[in-house]
Design a protein around this motif. Sequence first.
Motif, short mmCIF file in Angstrom:
data_model
loop_
_atom_site.label_atom_id
_atom_site.label_comp_id
_atom_site.label_asym_id
_atom_site.label_seq_id
_atom_site.Cartn_x
_atom_site.Cartn_y
_atom_site.Cartn_z
N ASN A 30 0.85 -1.19 0.00
CA ASN A 30 0.00 0.00 0.00
C ASN A 30 0.88 1.24 0.00
O ASN A 30 1.44 1.62 1.03
CB ASN A 30 -0.91 -0.02 1.24
N THR A 31 1.02 1.88 -1.16
CA THR A 31 1.89 3.06 -1.25
C THR A 31 1.35 4.23 -0.44
O THR A 31 2.11 5.00 0.14
CB THR A 31 2.07 3.49 -2.71
N GLY A 32 0.03 4.40 -0.39
CA GLY A 32 -0.57 5.50 0.35
C GLY A 32 -0.25 5.45 1.83
O GLY A 32 -0.18 6.49 2.50
N SER A 33 -0.03 4.25 2.35
CA SER A 33 0.28 4.12 3.77
C SER A 33 1.62 4.76 4.13
O SER A 33 1.83 5.20 5.26
CB SER A 33 0.30 2.64 4.17
N PHE A 34 2.53 4.82 3.17
CA PHE A 34 3.82 5.46 3.44
C PHE A 34 3.63 6.95 3.70
O PHE A 34 4.23 7.51 4.62
CB PHE A 34 4.77 5.24 2.27
N TYR A 35 2.79 7.60 2.89
CA TYR A 35 2.51 9.02 3.10
C TYR A 35 1.81 9.23 4.43
O TYR A 35 2.09 10.20 5.16
CB TYR A 35 1.65 9.57 1.96
N ARG A 36 0.90 8.36 4.74
CA ARG A 36 0.18 8.46 6.01
C ARG A 36 1.13 8.25 7.19
O ARG A 36 1.00 8.88 8.24
CB ARG A 36 -0.97 7.46 6.06
N ALA A 37 2.09 7.38 7.01
CA ALA A 37 3.07 7.12 8.07
C ALA A 37 3.93 8.35 8.33
O ALA A 37 4.21 8.71 9.48
CB ALA A 37 3.94 5.93 7.71
N TYR A 38 4.36 9.02 7.26
CA TYR A 38 5.14 10.25 7.43
C TYR A 38 4.31 11.32 8.13
O TYR A 38 4.81 12.08 8.96
CB TYR A 38 5.62 10.76 6.08
N THR A 39 3.02 11.40 7.76
CA THR A 39 2.13 12.38 8.39
C THR A 39 1.93 12.07 9.85
O THR A 39 2.01 12.96 10.72
CB THR A 39 0.76 12.39 7.67
N LEU A 40 1.66 10.80 10.16
CA LEU A 40 1.44 10.38 11.53
C LEU A 40 2.67 10.64 12.39
O LEU A 40 2.56 11.13 13.52
CB LEU A 40 1.07 8.90 11.57
N THR A 65 8.87 0.23 7.78
CA THR A 65 8.96 -1.13 7.28
C THR A 65 7.55 -1.71 7.14
O THR A 65 6.59 -1.14 7.66
CB THR A 65 9.79 -2.02 8.22
N VAL A 66 7.47 -2.80 6.43
CA VAL A 66 6.19 -3.50 6.26
C VAL A 66 6.34 -4.90 6.84
O VAL A 66 7.17 -5.69 6.38
CB VAL A 66 5.78 -3.58 4.78
N GLU A 67 5.55 -5.18 7.85
CA GLU A 67 5.60 -6.49 8.51
C GLU A 67 4.22 -7.13 8.42
O GLU A 67 3.25 -6.60 8.95
CB GLU A 67 6.03 -6.35 9.98
N ASN A 68 4.15 -8.27 7.72
CA ASN A 68 2.88 -8.97 7.55
C ASN A 68 1.79 -8.07 6.98
O ASN A 68 0.63 -8.13 7.37
CB ASN A 68 2.40 -9.56 8.89
N GLY A 69 2.21 -7.20 6.05
CA GLY A 69 1.26 -6.31 5.40
C GLY A 69 0.89 -5.08 6.20
O GLY A 69 0.07 -4.28 5.76
N ASN A 70 1.51 -4.90 7.36
CA ASN A 70 1.21 -3.75 8.21
C ASN A 70 2.40 -2.80 8.27
O ASN A 70 3.56 -3.22 8.35
CB ASN A 70 0.86 -4.21 9.63
N ILE A 71 2.09 -1.50 8.25
CA ILE A 71 3.14 -0.48 8.33
C ILE A 71 3.65 -0.35 9.76
O ILE A 71 2.88 -0.28 10.71
CB ILE A 71 2.59 0.89 7.86
#
Length: 211
Positions: A30-40, A65-71
Amino acid sequence: MVIAIDGPAGSGKSTIARMVASKLGYYFLNTGSFYRAYTLSALDRGIDPLDRDKVLANSEKIKITVENGNICIDGLESEKRLHTPEVDAYCSQVSSDPRIRELVNKAVRKLASGMNIVTEGRDTTTVIFPNAEYKFYFDASPEIRAKRRAEEQEGSDYNQILEAIRERDRMDKEKETGALKIAPDAIYLDTSLLTINQVCEKVIGAVREPL
């Protein structure tokens, strides 16, 4: 092989991409999760999400990192906190910084190297993986998407979510880089009146047809 899915918020990208990946035995990215992670991360550290330089400096320091599909952010699983109203409010602005986008693009391309993946976002088929073997664009009316998001967020206000989605759509489509648009060779699917299983079947059916 790369199966890339684009579309606006609430169109079913993440849920269906996960399902398709599971059924095909591919890795879900999920590429969008990376942006959300930086925001969070910026919010957690008291950084103004609108201060581009400070957000960038923080993003370059943290490890996603991505572990078992989770950011995970610096080793801590953060998946469940990526879709809060606070993150929703600033994610588009954070992702509009070309420097942040380049960080994400490099990270996801590295993860995808040599793998069979299903990935989704808002410029996945046009910028990140323009040469993906299969491209899909999911869409749905703002009202349907707001209803879905309201059902996901207990106690949330539908009208506020609808307004936020419309504003998010406007910003995503007007970005200088990575704007939301339909790739010329993408398969367009309106998910408004389709169940998750129906959309999943359409994607898998298209993938299983000869290239």
